[in-house]
Scaffold this active site. Structure first.
Site, PDB file in Angstrom:
ATOM      1  N   ASP A  30       0.861  -1.185   0.000  1.00  0.00           N
ATOM      2  CA  ASP A  30       0.000   0.000   0.000  1.00  0.00           C
ATOM      3  C   ASP A  30       0.898   1.237   0.000  1.00  0.00           C
ATOM      4  O   ASP A  30       2.026   1.189   0.506  1.00  0.00           O
ATOM      5  CB  ASP A  30      -0.894  -0.014   1.254  1.00  0.00           C
ATOM      6  N   GLU A 154     -15.013  -8.694  -6.093  1.00  0.00           N
ATOM      7  CA  GLU A 154     -15.208  -9.188  -4.724  1.00  0.00           C
ATOM      8  C   GLU A 154     -16.662  -8.945  -4.325  1.00  0.00           C
ATOM      9  O   GLU A 154     -17.325  -8.062  -4.860  1.00  0.00           O
ATOM     10  CB  GLU A 154     -14.269  -8.476  -3.754  1.00  0.00           C
ATOM     11  N   ARG A 157     -18.901  -8.270   2.345  1.00  0.00           N
ATOM     12  CA  ARG A 157     -19.673  -7.300   3.125  1.00  0.00           C
ATOM     13  C   ARG A 157     -18.825  -6.839   4.301  1.00  0.00           C
ATOM     14  O   ARG A 157     -18.231  -7.689   5.006  1.00  0.00           O
ATOM     15  CB  ARG A 157     -20.938  -7.967   3.682  1.00  0.00           C
ATOM     16  N   GLU A 158     -18.760  -5.549   4.551  1.00  0.00           N
ATOM     17  CA  GLU A 158     -18.002  -5.093   5.720  1.00  0.00           C
ATOM     18  C   GLU A 158     -18.684  -5.646   6.970  1.00  0.00           C
ATOM     19  O   GLU A 158     -19.896  -5.714   7.076  1.00  0.00           O
ATOM     20  CB  GLU A 158     -17.935  -3.572   5.745  1.00  0.00           C
ATOM     21  N   LYS A 210     -20.604  -7.616 -11.004  1.00  0.00           N
ATOM     22  CA  LYS A 210     -20.325  -6.953  -9.725  1.00  0.00           C
ATOM     23  C   LYS A 210     -21.241  -5.748  -9.554  1.00  0.00           C
ATOM     24  O   LYS A 210     -21.934  -5.601  -8.541  1.00  0.00           O
ATOM     25  CB  LYS A 210     -18.858  -6.529  -9.664  1.00  0.00           C
ATOM     26  N   GLY A 259     -34.952   1.322   6.540  1.00  0.00           N
ATOM     27  CA  GLY A 259     -34.037   2.123   7.370  1.00  0.00           C
ATOM     28  C   GLY A 259     -33.938   3.526   6.805  1.00  0.00           C
ATOM     29  O   GLY A 259     -34.735   3.924   5.957  1.00  0.00           O
ATOM     30  N   CYS A 266     -19.776   1.271  -1.006  1.00  0.00           N
ATOM     31  CA  CYS A 266     -20.092   0.511  -2.218  1.00  0.00           C
ATOM     32  C   CYS A 266     -21.411   0.868  -2.877  1.00  0.00           C
ATOM     33  O   CYS A 266     -21.428   1.311  -4.014  1.00  0.00           O
ATOM     34  CB  CYS A 266     -20.020  -0.979  -1.901  1.00  0.00           C
TER      35      CYS A 266
HETATM   36  C1  UDX Z   1     -12.420   0.205  -2.540  1.00  0.00           C
HETATM   37  C2  UDX Z   1     -13.838   0.323  -3.054  1.00  0.00           C
HETATM   38  O1  UDX Z   1     -14.686   0.650  -1.955  1.00  0.00           O
HETATM   39  C3  UDX Z   1     -14.264  -0.974  -3.633  1.00  0.00           C
HETATM   40  O2  UDX Z   1     -15.540  -0.820  -4.254  1.00  0.00           O
HETATM   41  C4  UDX Z   1     -13.274  -1.403  -4.660  1.00  0.00           C
HETATM   42  O3  UDX Z   1     -13.686  -2.660  -5.154  1.00  0.00           O
HETATM   43  C5  UDX Z   1     -11.893  -1.508  -4.044  1.00  0.00           C
HETATM   44  O4  UDX Z   1     -11.520  -0.274  -3.490  1.00  0.00           O
HETATM   45  P1  UDX Z   1     -11.750  -0.339  -0.177  1.00  0.00           P
HETATM   46  O5  UDX Z   1     -10.769  -1.389   0.106  1.00  0.00           O
HETATM   47  O6  UDX Z   1     -12.852  -0.039   0.763  1.00  0.00           O
HETATM   48  O7  UDX Z   1     -12.419  -0.723  -1.511  1.00  0.00           O
HETATM   49  O8  UDX Z   1     -10.944   1.011  -0.475  1.00  0.00           O
HETATM   50  P2  UDX Z   1     -10.035   1.745   0.565  1.00  0.00           P
HETATM   51  O9  UDX Z   1     -10.392   1.325   1.934  1.00  0.00           O
HETATM   52  O10 UDX Z   1     -10.064   3.157   0.148  1.00  0.00           O
HETATM   53  O11 UDX Z   1      -8.586   1.119   0.245  1.00  0.00           O
HETATM   54  C6  UDX Z   1      -7.911   1.419  -0.916  1.00  0.00           C
HETATM   55  C7  UDX Z   1      -6.408   1.311  -0.547  1.00  0.00           C
HETATM   56  O12 UDX Z   1      -5.615   1.416  -1.719  1.00  0.00           O
HETATM   57  C8  UDX Z   1      -5.968   2.432   0.402  1.00  0.00           C
HETATM   58  O13 UDX Z   1      -5.363   1.858   1.524  1.00  0.00           O
HETATM   59  C9  UDX Z   1      -4.954   3.235  -0.425  1.00  0.00           C
HETATM   60  O14 UDX Z   1      -3.888   3.738   0.366  1.00  0.00           O
HETATM   61  C10 UDX Z   1      -4.444   2.187  -1.386  1.00  0.00           C
HETATM   62  N1  UDX Z   1      -3.868   2.693  -2.623  1.00  0.00           N
HETATM   63  C11 UDX Z   1      -4.530   3.619  -3.373  1.00  0.00           C
HETATM   64  C12 UDX Z   1      -2.621   2.190  -3.026  1.00  0.00           C
HETATM   65  O15 UDX Z   1      -2.034   1.386  -2.338  1.00  0.00           O
HETATM   66  N2  UDX Z   1      -2.081   2.629  -4.206  1.00  0.00           N
HETATM   67  C13 UDX Z   1      -2.719   3.565  -4.968  1.00  0.00           C
HETATM   68  O16 UDX Z   1      -2.173   3.946  -6.014  1.00  0.00           O
HETATM   69  C14 UDX Z   1      -3.982   4.079  -4.546  1.00  0.00           C
HETATM   70  C1  UDX Z   2     -22.188  -4.440   0.083  1.00  0.00           C
HETATM   71  C2  UDX Z   2     -22.585  -5.769  -0.527  1.00  0.00           C
HETATM   72  O1  UDX Z   2     -23.456  -6.465   0.380  1.00  0.00           O
HETATM   73  C3  UDX Z   2     -21.321  -6.620  -0.777  1.00  0.00           C
HETATM   74  O2  UDX Z   2     -21.687  -7.827  -1.409  1.00  0.00           O
HETATM   75  C4  UDX Z   2     -20.375  -5.825  -1.666  1.00  0.00           C
HETATM   76  O3  UDX Z   2     -19.195  -6.556  -1.904  1.00  0.00           O
HETATM   77  C5  UDX Z   2     -20.015  -4.506  -1.013  1.00  0.00           C
HETATM   78  O4  UDX Z   2     -21.209  -3.762  -0.741  1.00  0.00           O
HETATM   79  P1  UDX Z   2     -21.530  -3.514   2.434  1.00  0.00           P
HETATM   80  O5  UDX Z   2     -21.635  -2.194   1.739  1.00  0.00           O
HETATM   81  O6  UDX Z   2     -20.339  -3.807   3.241  1.00  0.00           O
HETATM   82  O7  UDX Z   2     -21.643  -4.714   1.344  1.00  0.00           O
HETATM   83  O8  UDX Z   2     -22.782  -3.627   3.435  1.00  0.00           O
HETATM   84  P2  UDX Z   2     -24.258  -4.220   3.343  1.00  0.00           P
HETATM   85  O9  UDX Z   2     -24.391  -5.194   4.426  1.00  0.00           O
HETATM   86  O10 UDX Z   2     -24.569  -4.653   1.970  1.00  0.00           O
HETATM   87  O11 UDX Z   2     -25.163  -2.924   3.695  1.00  0.00           O
HETATM   88  C6  UDX Z   2     -25.083  -1.823   2.844  1.00  0.00           C
HETATM   89  C7  UDX Z   2     -26.056  -0.767   3.375  1.00  0.00           C
HETATM   90  O12 UDX Z   2     -27.414  -1.206   3.193  1.00  0.00           O
HETATM   91  C8  UDX Z   2     -25.896  -0.446   4.857  1.00  0.00           C
HETATM   92  O13 UDX Z   2     -26.003   0.962   5.038  1.00  0.00           O
HETATM   93  C9  UDX Z   2     -27.080  -1.152   5.501  1.00  0.00           C
HETATM   94  O14 UDX Z   2     -27.529  -0.488   6.671  1.00  0.00           O
HETATM   95  C10 UDX Z   2     -28.129  -1.038   4.409  1.00  0.00           C
HETATM   96  N1  UDX Z   2     -29.151  -2.073   4.478  1.00  0.00           N
HETATM   97  C11 UDX Z   2     -28.805  -3.380   4.267  1.00  0.00           C
HETATM   98  C12 UDX Z   2     -30.474  -1.702   4.723  1.00  0.00           C
HETATM   99  O15 UDX Z   2     -30.767  -0.521   4.936  1.00  0.00           O
HETATM  100  N2  UDX Z   2     -31.437  -2.665   4.748  1.00  0.00           N
HETATM  101  C13 UDX Z   2     -31.132  -3.991   4.541  1.00  0.00           C
HETATM  102  O16 UDX Z   2     -32.049  -4.823   4.589  1.00  0.00           O
HETATM  103  C14 UDX Z   2     -29.778  -4.355   4.302  1.00  0.00           C
END
Ligand code: UDX
Ligand code: UDX
Length: 447
Positions: A30, A154, A157-158, A210, A259, A266
């Site tokens: 990273d 991917e 889900r977080e 996706k 909600g 995402c």
């Molecule tokens: C993000 C998006 O949310 C997701 O939809 C996508 O599939 C992947 O990227 P996430 O892991 O949540 O997922 O992103 P983030 O938490 O912002 O992490 C991205 C990482 O990449 C950061 O740690 C950043 O420092 C790093 N990065 C960014 C590099 O290492 N090199 C780069 O050139 C740019």
């Molecule tokens: C989502 C997708 O589920 C996952 O497959 C993808 O890879 C990344 O994006 P994430 O964003 O981590 O995962 O959370 P998720 O559990 O999907 O919830 C997303 C949002 O929807 C949250 O704000 C949650 O509160 C809301 N939610 C979810 C509702 O309001 N109602 C529901 O019934 C379910």
């Protein structure tokens, strides 16, 4: 296999740890040296259940190495996963600058054949563009080196990411090369014996799967959210409506909980990126467009509801429970709570916030705001509160001492945007209870 994963975020780190756990030697790189230094010391840059012990185990047995050195990663890896951010650009489309940055880094350091796996969420056609870009850059560096770029999105889900890595509903791989297919089969050999389907398709279809998956899940949420407003209007109960719909196996009961709107890094980003991508192709995805509009409307509806219930709201003290966009995470990106807080602060409301994991990140956003405090103890937030607003459905909130909360509050208004207490008669006997799409405070039991 020697695998490199670029990006140590919510996606990259889980992917790196999961691949190490299933037997590969993984380097996770990273650009954020602070994040990497934490990881080298087995400190988590964010909260994710079961992540810490997998990092400790795999670094201990030397199957997982963290570095900021991209050259080291490229030299070492047979296969390179790109898992960097694809944030929304100003027009709502996916900003791919970090993906191209990775491509530049790879082109500069590559010395032999590599497979490049795009794990990040990218618009259809991106893998092809990156492959062409890489070939051009490599040629410019006077290198005669072959590469293949493959799509492997991917579905993590977080809060459940480790579980989702080891128990995916499916693995999607986009490539037209049999050679690449065989390598990807080797990478995911661990899943061969389980009933996980590995679906091989072309790259564009893989990239679209996706976006479409997230857009469909978001659509289910917006669908039930719009109905929650109708339920408020006619005195129906969205919890029963949701249950009644979900009993139809073709619909299923998941993602039908009303909600204040969906958040996270995402759904908001991916629905917007998919819609904008289609518009640029001359296709109007009207359902995705409506999903986005309904979500924005839901957050605004929740804010208006709070202001109406507590009016005149100016100068009031409220306590707000839940800052993260969902439970079991520390992520507050696009969380409805943040929008609600900003709106209430504009109405001169004094906010006492509490969240099990979201406060450190929320403090950074509101550090210059005098009218919000972050309480280390949930009951502290109830003291002198004239309205409790539940925004995120953390399990902790379901088990609070209702009597104590009631005694500490100045006015016993409870605005439950997640309907946590909608069937709790004790709560309804003590508080002016307002759910979302459920009857407010009525105690008559239908015989
Ligand atoms: C993000 C998006 O949310 C997701 O939809 C996508 O599939 C992947 O990227 P996430 O892991 O949540 O997922 O992103 P983030 O938490 O912002 O992490 C991205 C990482 O990449 C950061 O740690 C950043 O420092 C790093 N990065 C960014 C590099 O290492 N090199 C780069 O050139 C740019
Ligand atoms: C989502 C997708 O589920 C996952 O497959 C993808 O890879 C990344 O994006 P994430 O964003 O981590 O995962 O959370 P998720 O559990 O999907 O919830 C997303 C949002 O929807 C949250 O704000 C949650 O509160 C809301 N939610 C979810 C509702 O309001 N109602 C529901 O019934 C379910």
């Amino acid at each position: 296999m020697n695998i490199g994963v670029i990006g140590s975020g919510y996606v990259g780190l889980i992917t790196a740890v999961g691949l190490a756990e299933i037997g590969h030697k993984v380097i996770n790189q990273d650009i954020d040296s602070e994040k990497i230094n934490k990881l080298i010391n087995c400190e988590l840059p964010f909260y994710e259940e079961n992540l810490e012990k997998l990092i400790q185990k795999n670094t201990y047995i030397n199957r997982l190495i963290f570095t900021t050195d991209i050259k080291y990663l490229v030299d070492y890896s047979d296969v390179i996963f790109i898992a960097v951010g694809t944030p929304p650009a100003s027009d709502g489309s996916a900003d791919l600058k970090y993906i191209y940055q990775c491509a530049d880094d790879i082109a500069k350091n590559i010395n032999n054949y590599k497979i490049i796996v795009i794990k990040s969420t990218v618009p259809p056609g991106t893998c092809k563009k990156i492959e062409d870009y890489l070939k051009e850059k490599i040629a410019q560096n006077n290198k005669k080196i072959e590469i293949d770029v493959v799509s492997n999105p991917e579905f993590l889900r977080e809060g459940n990411a480790i579980y989702d890595f080891f128990y995916p509903d499916r693995i999607i791989i986009g490539t037209s090369s049999y050679k690449v297919q065989n390598v990807m089969r080797q990478i995911y050999e661990y899943f061969e014996n389980s009933k996980v389907e590995i679906l091989f398709t072309d790259r564009e279809s893989s990239e679209l799967i996706k976006y479409s998956s997230n857009a469909f899940l978001a659509t289910k949420i917006s669908f039930i959210n719009e109905l929650s407003i109708l339920c408020e209007n006619i005195g129906a109960n969205i919890k029963d409506v949701s249950k009644g719909i979900g009993l139809d196996k073709r619909i299923g009961n998941k993602f039908l909980e009303a909600g204040p709107g969906y958040g996270g890094s995402c759904f908001p980003k991916d629905t917007s990126a998919l819609y904008n991508f289609a518009v640029k192709k001359g296709v109007n995805l009207s359902i995705v467009e409506s999903t986005i509009k309904a979500n924005n409307n839901q957050i605004n509806y929740a804010i208006e509801k709070i202001i109406k219930i507590l009016s005149p709201i100016e100068g009031r003290i409220v306590n707000l429970l839940g800052l993260t966009f969902k439970p079991n995470t520390d992520d507050i990106r696009e969380s409805p709570s943040i929008y609600i807080i900003k709106s209430l602060l504009k109405s001169d409301v004094y906010i006492k916030a509490y969240c099990p994991k979201g406060m450190p990140k929320a403090k950074k956003i509101f550090e210059n705001e005098p009218n919000i405090v972050f309480c280390e103890n949930i009951y502290e937030s109830f003291v002198d509160s004239e309205g409790c607003i539940i925004v995120t459905d953390w399990e902790d909130f379901k088990n609070i001492d209702i009597n104590l909360a009631y005694q500490l509050m100045k006015s016993c208004n409870l605005i439950d945007l997640r309907n946590i207490f909608y069937s709790n008669d004790k709560v309804k006997s003590l508080f002016n209870y307002y759910g979302l799409g459920v009857p407010a405070n009525k105690n008559e039991v239908y015989i």
